[in-house]
Scaffold this motif. Sequence first.
Motif, PDB file in Angstrom:
ATOM      1  N   ARG A  23       0.818  -1.213   0.000  1.00  0.00           N
ATOM      2  CA  ARG A  23       0.000   0.000   0.000  1.00  0.00           C
ATOM      3  C   ARG A  23       0.850   1.259   0.000  1.00  0.00           C
ATOM      4  NH1 ARG A  23      -2.917  -4.014  -0.542  1.00  0.00           N
ATOM      5  NH2 ARG A  23      -4.956  -4.240   0.445  1.00  0.00           N
ATOM      6  N   ASP A  24       2.167   1.093   0.097  1.00  0.00           N
ATOM      7  CA  ASP A  24       3.042   2.260   0.179  1.00  0.00           C
ATOM      8  C   ASP A  24       3.524   2.656  -1.210  1.00  0.00           C
ATOM      9  OD1 ASP A  24       4.886   3.920   2.180  1.00  0.00           O
ATOM     10  OD2 ASP A  24       6.067   3.318   0.426  1.00  0.00           O
ATOM     11  N   VAL A  25       3.434   3.946  -1.523  1.00  0.00           N
ATOM     12  CA  VAL A  25       3.792   4.412  -2.860  1.00  0.00           C
ATOM     13  C   VAL A  25       5.227   4.069  -3.205  1.00  0.00           C
ATOM     14  CG1 VAL A  25       3.892   6.410  -4.359  1.00  0.00           C
ATOM     15  CG2 VAL A  25       2.229   6.343  -2.526  1.00  0.00           C
ATOM     16  N   PHE A  26       6.113   4.311  -2.260  1.00  0.00           N
ATOM     17  CA  PHE A  26       7.525   4.124  -2.579  1.00  0.00           C
ATOM     18  C   PHE A  26       7.834   2.660  -2.844  1.00  0.00           C
ATOM     19  CE2 PHE A  26      12.050   3.846  -1.560  1.00  0.00           C
ATOM     20  CZ  PHE A  26      12.531   4.841  -2.400  1.00  0.00           C
ATOM     21  N   GLY A  95       5.321   9.871  -8.074  1.00  0.00           N
ATOM     22  CA  GLY A  95       4.995   9.413  -6.726  1.00  0.00           C
ATOM     23  C   GLY A  95       5.226  10.518  -5.712  1.00  0.00           C
ATOM     24  N   VAL A  99       2.337  12.141  -3.369  1.00  0.00           N
ATOM     25  CA  VAL A  99       2.440  12.123  -1.912  1.00  0.00           C
ATOM     26  C   VAL A  99       2.317  13.547  -1.378  1.00  0.00           C
ATOM     27  CG1 VAL A  99       4.053  11.763  -0.032  1.00  0.00           C
ATOM     28  CG2 VAL A  99       3.745   9.991  -1.759  1.00  0.00           C
ATOM     29  N   GLN A 105       0.850   8.413   2.078  1.00  0.00           N
ATOM     30  CA  GLN A 105       1.744   7.451   1.439  1.00  0.00           C
ATOM     31  C   GLN A 105       0.964   6.229   0.961  1.00  0.00           C
ATOM     32  OE1 GLN A 105       5.213   7.768   1.434  1.00  0.00           O
ATOM     33  NE2 GLN A 105       5.468   9.514   2.797  1.00  0.00           N
ATOM     34  N   VAL A 107      -1.342   4.172  -1.216  1.00  0.00           N
ATOM     35  CA  VAL A 107      -1.834   4.302  -2.601  1.00  0.00           C
ATOM     36  C   VAL A 107      -3.350   4.223  -2.674  1.00  0.00           C
ATOM     37  CG1 VAL A 107       0.177   3.529  -3.868  1.00  0.00           C
ATOM     38  CG2 VAL A 107      -1.381   1.843  -2.919  1.00  0.00           C
ATOM     39  N   ASP A 108      -3.956   3.479  -1.756  1.00  0.00           N
ATOM     40  CA  ASP A 108      -5.407   3.320  -1.834  1.00  0.00           C
ATOM     41  C   ASP A 108      -6.143   4.575  -1.403  1.00  0.00           C
ATOM     42  OD1 ASP A 108      -5.150   0.882  -2.844  1.00  0.00           O
ATOM     43  OD2 ASP A 108      -5.645  -0.223  -1.016  1.00  0.00           O
ATOM     44  N   LEU A 110      -4.828   7.612  -2.127  1.00  0.00           N
ATOM     45  CA  LEU A 110      -4.504   8.648  -3.119  1.00  0.00           C
ATOM     46  C   LEU A 110      -5.514   8.519  -4.255  1.00  0.00           C
ATOM     47  CD1 LEU A 110      -0.630   8.375  -3.253  1.00  0.00           C
ATOM     48  CD2 LEU A 110      -1.951  10.254  -2.332  1.00  0.00           C
TER      49      LEU A 110
ATOM     50  N   GLY B 542     -11.119   2.906  -7.428  1.00  0.00           N
ATOM     51  CA  GLY B 542     -10.188   3.928  -6.958  1.00  0.00           C
ATOM     52  C   GLY B 542      -9.088   3.395  -6.059  1.00  0.00           C
ATOM     53  N   ARG B 543      -9.048   2.091  -5.816  1.00  0.00           N
ATOM     54  CA  ARG B 543      -7.975   1.541  -4.970  1.00  0.00           C
ATOM     55  C   ARG B 543      -6.921   0.899  -5.865  1.00  0.00           C
ATOM     56  NH1 ARG B 543     -12.344  -0.504  -2.702  1.00  0.00           N
ATOM     57  NH2 ARG B 543     -11.754  -2.605  -3.325  1.00  0.00           N
ATOM     58  N   VAL B 544      -5.705   1.488  -5.847  1.00  0.00           N
ATOM     59  CA  VAL B 544      -4.641   1.029  -6.745  1.00  0.00           C
ATOM     60  C   VAL B 544      -4.308  -0.433  -6.481  1.00  0.00           C
ATOM     61  CG1 VAL B 544      -2.259   1.378  -7.403  1.00  0.00           C
ATOM     62  CG2 VAL B 544      -3.720   3.336  -6.971  1.00  0.00           C
ATOM     63  N   SER B 545      -4.262  -0.819  -5.199  1.00  0.00           N
ATOM     64  CA  SER B 545      -3.873  -2.201  -4.895  1.00  0.00           C
ATOM     65  C   SER B 545      -4.894  -3.172  -5.499  1.00  0.00           C
ATOM     66  CB  SER B 545      -3.768  -2.399  -3.396  1.00  0.00           C
ATOM     67  OG  SER B 545      -5.000  -2.092  -2.787  1.00  0.00           O
ATOM     68  N   TYR B 651       9.210  12.213  -0.136  1.00  0.00           N
ATOM     69  CA  TYR B 651       8.417  11.104   0.377  1.00  0.00           C
ATOM     70  C   TYR B 651       8.354  11.117   1.905  1.00  0.00           C
ATOM     71  CZ  TYR B 651       8.117   8.873  -4.184  1.00  0.00           C
ATOM     72  OH  TYR B 651       7.833   8.585  -5.483  1.00  0.00           O
ATOM     73  N   GLU B 659       4.168  -3.495   7.072  1.00  0.00           N
ATOM     74  CA  GLU B 659       2.880  -3.937   6.544  1.00  0.00           C
ATOM     75  C   GLU B 659       2.673  -5.398   6.866  1.00  0.00           C
ATOM     76  OE1 GLU B 659       1.536  -2.718   2.635  1.00  0.00           O
ATOM     77  OE2 GLU B 659       3.290  -1.427   2.539  1.00  0.00           O
TER      78      GLU B 659
END
Lengths: 128, 749
Positions: A23-26, A95, A99, A105, A107-108, A110, B542-545, B651, B659
């Motif tokens: 889930r983290d952009v980086f 990215g 951010v 951070q 992604v979900d 953003l 809308g959720r990238v994952s 960042y 996670e």
Amino acid sequence: MSLILMLAISIAVAAGVLLVLSRDVFRLIVGLAVLGSATNLIVFAAARPGGLIPAVIEAGATQLPAAAANPLPQALVLTAIVIGFALLCFALVLGAYLVRQGGQQNVDRLAAAEPAATDPVKPPVLEQ
Amino acid sequence: MSHANHSEAGGPTYLWLAAVPLSLFLLLVWGLSRHDLPWHVDTPWVPSLGLSLAFRIDGLGALMLALITGIGTWVFVYASGYLAHEPRRGQLFTVLILFMLAMIGAVTADNLLLLFLFWELTSITSFLLVGFNHEQAEARAASRQALLVTMGGGLAMLGGLVLLGQMAGTWTLSGIVAAGPTLANDPRLPYALVLVLLGAFTKSAQFPFHFWLPNAMSAPTPVSAYLHSATMVKLGIYLMARLDPAFNDLLFWEVMLIGSGTVTAVWAAVLALRERDLKRILARSTVSALGTMTLLIGLPSAGAGLAVVAFMFAHALYKAPLFMVAGNIDHATGTRNIGQLMGLRRAMPWTAAAAVLAGLSMAGLPLSFGFVAKDIIAVAKAESEIFTLVSYATVLVNAVAIAVAGVAAVRVFWGPLELPRNQVHEVSWRMLLPPLAIVFLGMEFEFFPALADPLLLAAARSIAPGLGEVSLSAAYDLEALLSATGITALIGLLFFLAWDRMHEALHTLNRFDRYGPAALYDRLLHGLARIAAWHTRHLQHGRVSGYLQLTLAALLSMGMFGWLHTNSRLELTWDWPDHAWAWAVACLLLVAGAAAAATLRTRIAVLMASGLVGYGSAVLFLFAGAPDLALTQFAVETVLVVVAASVLPHYGTAPLQQEPLRASSGVLAAAAGIGVFLLLVHLSNLPVNGELAEWFGRTSLAEARGRNVVNVIIVDFRALDTLGEIAVVAFSLLAALPLLAGLRKGRVP
């Protein structure tokens, strides 16, 4: 094709997928880099590399010796490395920008381009 | 929406455009006087698809052409007056001309696909015309409804026509009509006919598709007069009449047409009583008339063919003027509600005159329903019981027609004036002349039917080839006619007098509306939007994952599918490269880097770990005969670290969140790893095709004067690809520049 290379590529792909699904952009962007390298290696490995002789015609000779490496996947991978590099640089900048813009951070979360729906049928309205 | 106070909008009135249909009409008349029907043109267009520009004009086609161009001429004159205040009238005239051409194409096309093409063109132009006042939500909904219903029917019709074409082995309408009787035993025939009739029924607003036509009344009145009374809605009738000689003997065809026609005629007549809007009343009565025509086509007797063309002709000649009258009243008073309209005769004497004459014609002078009644009664007498019912239905339908004529022609003009006198005014000559002219033309044919004899008889013979030598004027059976008209006129008069009371009584029908086809259409349309919204929201959440999971899962499933369809051997072979120790180091770097990148928790460490993966591949390249790749990879990894380091501060500095390993991610990652491993094993068992490598090795020096074959491929053999690659790099820089500028300013635009 060497077994350890196959295993190494597979592990790199698995790690890349794990990173991309983070889930983290980086981490996501780094995952792209890892997956890119692994994909290049798959293409490279497809030609069964093994020898040390580069695909260069020696002075005096008119064509490539039979033992030389296969030049075709090398040319493909060379192009892929450069394009992957360009993609990564852009992804890193994008990215950072996202951010900064979203203060997030994750992604979900953003989701400025895809806001939640307010109407049962009509598409959601983008706030300017 | 009164137009009374508007001044004329500037610009041309486009009155001259009426010369287009007029000249076509004159051309038709000239042609009819010089050459015998049918006329035939056939030019190959796309022969491989069986598509040819085949046109054929017989009696029926000529009658339709006469209506399209003749009524069209007056509609154009009328429109130039009606739209005098409309700034966008240029658009309307353009589409109107296109519509007319599409109609001409549809009634002359002999090739099936050509017919479909023009058919759908009339639907599209009709959509644009009905939705002309696109600022009104009502007009937009009506035009969409007209388009969906008629185009959906058109698509069904295409399927039916293709089936018919395959069965008959010909792609011309005339060929199918000729082959008609031989098709009777083909099991596909009922399907083909149902599909074709779906097209005809939707176009001619037959039950249960009758609901779109009254809604289409949100079109400007010239459009209603032209499309929705005189021409387009008769296209379905035209097609049924065209195919009738082929299938007239089929019980299936008879039942479909007579059944649907009768139900449409009766039901639309009842619905007409429920309306208060003058145009909608006329539209309902048009649907009713179209039902009568369908019924007539279905009747087995040859005389019915004559009846249908006579009715079609007469209907166009009285209904178009009545629509124009409704338009004039709307234009002058700003309303079409018959509750508010009374006593307009003093203010609008000429409109009143046109209305009365058209109303008389509608109420049943010989050409129109005299014929209809006569034939149905004749058939009913001669044939089975069922036709008795049909003939009763016809009496009711015609009675309502008389009542409608009374409402449109008498009721709104007689009695005391309800509206303020200064609010009502007579309209311009361009809006008065057309209805009067058409009505007088109609009267002329009513009193001297012999004038229309040749054309109507030729048209009737296209439908009923067995029709003998009859003269329209001689075809009246006065006794039957009088008995029919007498009763009908009496009932019609009662309906007219009791209009308001029946209107009230029919309010009880409102509660059934939500089960009707119009409500079904609304529910379908609404449901379609709901389904679209539902599935869009589940795919585009809308959720990238989520997107990535779906993409990866799809990719892996496709790979799995491919795997199941190959007979691959999974044999592991142990072959050692020349510098096995160097490969081992490279692989160790790869694995260590990948694992570290996936587990470390500071960004800079993750970045370095991913660099390790790159360096690992570079080492591998170096010891696998690919020094160019190694060089590039080293350079790229180094530059990437520089780039990353410059944006890394944006960042944030906090360490990455730990996670939890999600089951879905773990499964996908494992599946991807195993999938790639299997792929590699599979690859290693396939033979290597060295043809291209050999060719490049042979031609590199000879043709490209280069010894480094990889470089030669990149800058010479595949130079264009490399140009694209450079462009990608340049574009990514261009795309990144504004983002970088935004980042540097410390704010986001």
